[in-house]
Motif scaffolding. Structure first.
Motif, short mmCIF file in Angstrom:
data_model
loop_
_atom_site.label_atom_id
_atom_site.label_comp_id
_atom_site.label_asym_id
_atom_site.label_seq_id
_atom_site.Cartn_x
_atom_site.Cartn_y
_atom_site.Cartn_z
N VAL A 1 0.86 -1.18 0.00
CA VAL A 1 0.00 0.00 0.00
C VAL A 1 0.90 1.23 0.00
CG1 VAL A 1 -1.89 1.22 1.12
CG2 VAL A 1 -1.79 -1.29 1.22
N VAL A 2 1.00 1.87 -1.17
CA VAL A 2 1.86 3.03 -1.34
C VAL A 2 1.10 4.28 -0.89
CG1 VAL A 2 3.18 4.41 -2.98
CG2 VAL A 2 3.04 1.92 -3.27
N GLY A 3 1.67 4.97 0.09
CA GLY A 3 0.99 6.13 0.65
C GLY A 3 0.13 5.77 1.85
N LEU A 4 0.37 4.61 2.44
CA LEU A 4 -0.39 4.19 3.62
C LEU A 4 -0.07 5.12 4.78
CD1 LEU A 4 -2.22 2.33 5.21
CD2 LEU A 4 -0.34 0.71 5.40
N SER A 5 -1.10 5.72 5.34
CA SER A 5 -0.93 6.66 6.44
C SER A 5 -0.98 5.94 7.79
CB SER A 5 -2.06 7.70 6.41
OG SER A 5 -1.96 8.55 7.54
N PRO A 6 -0.16 6.37 8.74
CA PRO A 6 -0.24 5.82 10.09
C PRO A 6 -1.45 6.36 10.86
CG PRO A 6 1.50 7.46 9.98
CD PRO A 6 0.96 7.30 8.59
N LYS A 7 -2.11 7.37 10.30
CA LYS A 7 -3.26 7.99 10.97
C LYS A 7 -4.53 7.19 10.70
CE LYS A 7 -1.08 12.48 10.44
NZ LYS A 7 -1.11 13.74 9.71
N ALA A 8 -5.16 6.71 11.76
CA ALA A 8 -6.32 5.82 11.66
C ALA A 8 -7.51 6.44 10.94
CB ALA A 8 -6.74 5.33 13.04
N HIS A 9 -7.63 7.76 10.93
CA HIS A 9 -8.78 8.40 10.29
C HIS A 9 -8.62 8.55 8.78
CE1 HIS A 9 -6.09 11.85 10.86
NE2 HIS A 9 -6.75 12.42 9.86
N ARG A 10 -7.45 8.25 8.24
CA ARG A 10 -7.22 8.39 6.80
C ARG A 10 -7.75 7.18 6.05
NH1 ARG A 10 -3.38 12.47 5.53
NH2 ARG A 10 -4.20 12.09 3.44
N SER B 1 -6.55 5.55 3.51
CA SER B 1 -5.55 4.50 3.24
C SER B 1 -5.41 3.56 4.43
CB SER B 1 -4.19 5.13 2.89
OG SER B 1 -3.68 5.88 3.98
N HIS B 2 -5.44 4.10 5.63
CA HIS B 2 -5.32 3.28 6.84
C HIS B 2 -6.54 2.39 7.00
CE1 HIS B 2 -4.96 2.27 11.10
NE2 HIS B 2 -3.68 2.57 10.98
N HIS B 3 -7.71 2.96 6.83
CA HIS B 3 -8.95 2.19 6.97
C HIS B 3 -9.03 1.06 5.96
CE1 HIS B 3 -13.15 1.34 7.79
NE2 HIS B 3 -13.44 1.57 6.52
N VAL B 4 -8.71 1.35 4.70
CA VAL B 4 -8.77 0.34 3.65
C VAL B 4 -7.74 -0.77 3.90
CG1 VAL B 4 -8.36 -0.07 1.18
CG2 VAL B 4 -9.76 1.87 1.91
N ALA B 5 -6.51 -0.39 4.23
CA ALA B 5 -5.47 -1.39 4.48
C ALA B 5 -5.81 -2.26 5.69
CB ALA B 5 -4.12 -0.70 4.69
N GLU B 6 -6.37 -1.65 6.72
CA GLU B 6 -6.78 -2.42 7.90
C GLU B 6 -7.87 -3.43 7.54
OE1 GLU B 6 -7.45 -1.32 12.50
OE2 GLU B 6 -8.73 -0.19 11.10
N TYR B 7 -8.83 -2.99 6.73
CA TYR B 7 -9.89 -3.90 6.27
C TYR B 7 -9.28 -5.07 5.49
CZ TYR B 7 -13.56 -5.80 3.33
OH TYR B 7 -14.40 -6.67 2.66
N LEU B 8 -8.40 -4.77 4.55
CA LEU B 8 -7.79 -5.83 3.74
C LEU B 8 -6.99 -6.79 4.61
CD1 LEU B 8 -6.66 -3.71 0.67
CD2 LEU B 8 -8.55 -5.36 0.74
N GLN B 9 -6.30 -6.25 5.61
CA GLN B 9 -5.55 -7.08 6.54
C GLN B 9 -6.51 -8.03 7.28
OE1 GLN B 9 -3.66 -5.04 9.94
NE2 GLN B 9 -1.71 -5.82 9.15
N GLN B 10 -7.66 -7.50 7.69
CA GLN B 10 -8.65 -8.32 8.40
C GLN B 10 -9.26 -9.39 7.49
OE1 GLN B 10 -11.29 -5.23 9.76
NE2 GLN B 10 -10.02 -4.75 11.54
N GLN B 11 -9.19 -9.18 6.19
CA GLN B 11 -9.71 -10.15 5.23
C GLN B 11 -8.67 -11.22 4.87
OE1 GLN B 11 -13.02 -10.12 4.45
NE2 GLN B 11 -12.94 -8.51 5.99
#
Length: 149
Positions: free
Chosen positions: A25-34, A36-46
């Motif tokens: 994930v290029v441009g993944l933000s460490p900030k939970a409200h962004r 990119s963070h939300h999408v990557a977290e969802y994909l990780q959970q999948q």
């Protein structure tokens, strides 16, 4: 402006999400409200393996963060490159995706670069533009085309 057909987009989306299990994930933000963070977290959970790429961070979502795709690819086999950057930033990212042997290049909502996409397709990558991996994953899962996590 050139654009692929909806059938081609649908096939690229399905194959990318079904067959690519490690996602940089290029441009993944460490900030939970962004986004990119939300999408990557969802994909990780999948069940996808997330490889964060952000030169400003050292760890995101419990994963080591890399400053570039090239450096990440020295340590991880990357299947899909998911881009959360401005459209103008896409050409060198697409070139890196080609160089590291990624199978797919995915440009998130609002991100489009037809020339870079054409280069990636010509190199054999699946390419998706202006779509959200989370939205498309949920849609395909609801349609029974992807398994539940």
């Amino acid at each position: 402006m050139p654009h692929t057909s909806p059938d081609t987009d649908t096939q690229a989306i399905l194959h990318s999400l079904r067959d690519c299990r490690t996602i940089a994930v290029v441009g993944l933000s460490p900030k939970a409200h962004r986004d990119s963070h939300h999408v990557a977290e969802y994909l990780q959970q999948q069940g996808y393996r997330i490889v964060p790429v952000n030169p400003q961070a050292t760890e995101i979502l419990g994963e080591r963060c890399w400053p570039s795709l090239t450096e990440a690819a020295q340590h991880e086999r990357i299947d899909l490159v998911d881009v959360f950057r401005n459209s103008a930033d896409v050409p060198p990212i697409a070139d890196e995706a080609i160089a590291i042997g990624a199978r797919a290049l995915w440009l998130q909502l609002g991100v489009r670069h037809d020339e870079a996409a054409a280069r990636a397709r010509a190199a054999g990558l699946l390419v998706v533009q202006e779509r959200c991996t989370l939205v498309e994953h949920r849609r395909l899962q609801a349609a029974g085309q992807l398994p539940d996590a």
